[in-house]
Enzyme design. Structure first.
Site, PDB file in Angstrom:
ATOM      1  N   ARG A 103       0.832  -1.210   0.000  1.00  0.00           N
ATOM      2  CA  ARG A 103       0.000   0.000   0.000  1.00  0.00           C
ATOM      3  C   ARG A 103       0.861   1.252   0.000  1.00  0.00           C
ATOM      4  NH1 ARG A 103      -3.756   1.132   5.125  1.00  0.00           N
ATOM      5  NH2 ARG A 103      -1.758   1.684   6.048  1.00  0.00           N
ATOM      6  N   CYS A 105       0.083   5.487   0.717  1.00  0.00           N
ATOM      7  CA  CYS A 105      -0.932   6.418   1.219  1.00  0.00           C
ATOM      8  C   CYS A 105      -0.370   7.831   1.128  1.00  0.00           C
ATOM      9  CB  CYS A 105      -1.294   6.073   2.663  1.00  0.00           C
ATOM     10  SG  CYS A 105      -2.596   7.126   3.339  1.00  0.00           S
TER      11      CYS A 105
END
Length: 125
Positions: A103, A105
């Site tokens: 991920r 972000c």
């Protein structure tokens, strides 16, 4: 390479010159999903509700491609305010099974329609 558009009645329709998702066979790319209710076209109220709706939209598109959250290998989370990270992270952690996808972000200056969170994913078969 064969490409098929991924769409679902349970996710918002693309509102520009892009597809909600593209299925390339082994890999499915989903465009960023805001916390838009597909029935009303309006954003959910607050960052937690928008994160839940964004991930529900992702789930609907994954299902349309014959996949689930367990097929996701990479996500990108965009936040209008990095201070919402913990709230969105808690919602995110309730949806994705271990092993969690890779991920990124980022906090961004603004999201379309005044959204607070947008999530895009890459999934594999």
């Amino acid at each position: 390479m064969s490409k098929t558009v991924v769409a679902s009645e349970n996710a918002p329709k693309a509102v520009g010159p892009y597809s909600a998702g593209i299925d390339c066979g082994e890999v499915v790319y989903l465009s960023g999903q805001l916390g838009l209710d597909p029935a009303t076209g309006k954003l959910a109220e607050g960052v937690e509700a928008q994160a839940k709706q964004s991930l529900a939209n992702v789930g609907a598109l994954l299902e349309a491609a014959g996949l689930g959250y367990e097929n996701v290998v990479k996500t990108t989370v965009l936040l209008a305010d990095i201070n919402d990270f913990a709230t969105v992270n808690a919602v995110y952690g309730d949806v994705f099974p271990e092993p969690y996808p890779a991920r990124s972000c980022f906090a961004v200056a603004a999201l379309p329609m005044g959204g607070l969170v947008e999530i895009e994913v890459i999934a594999v078969r």
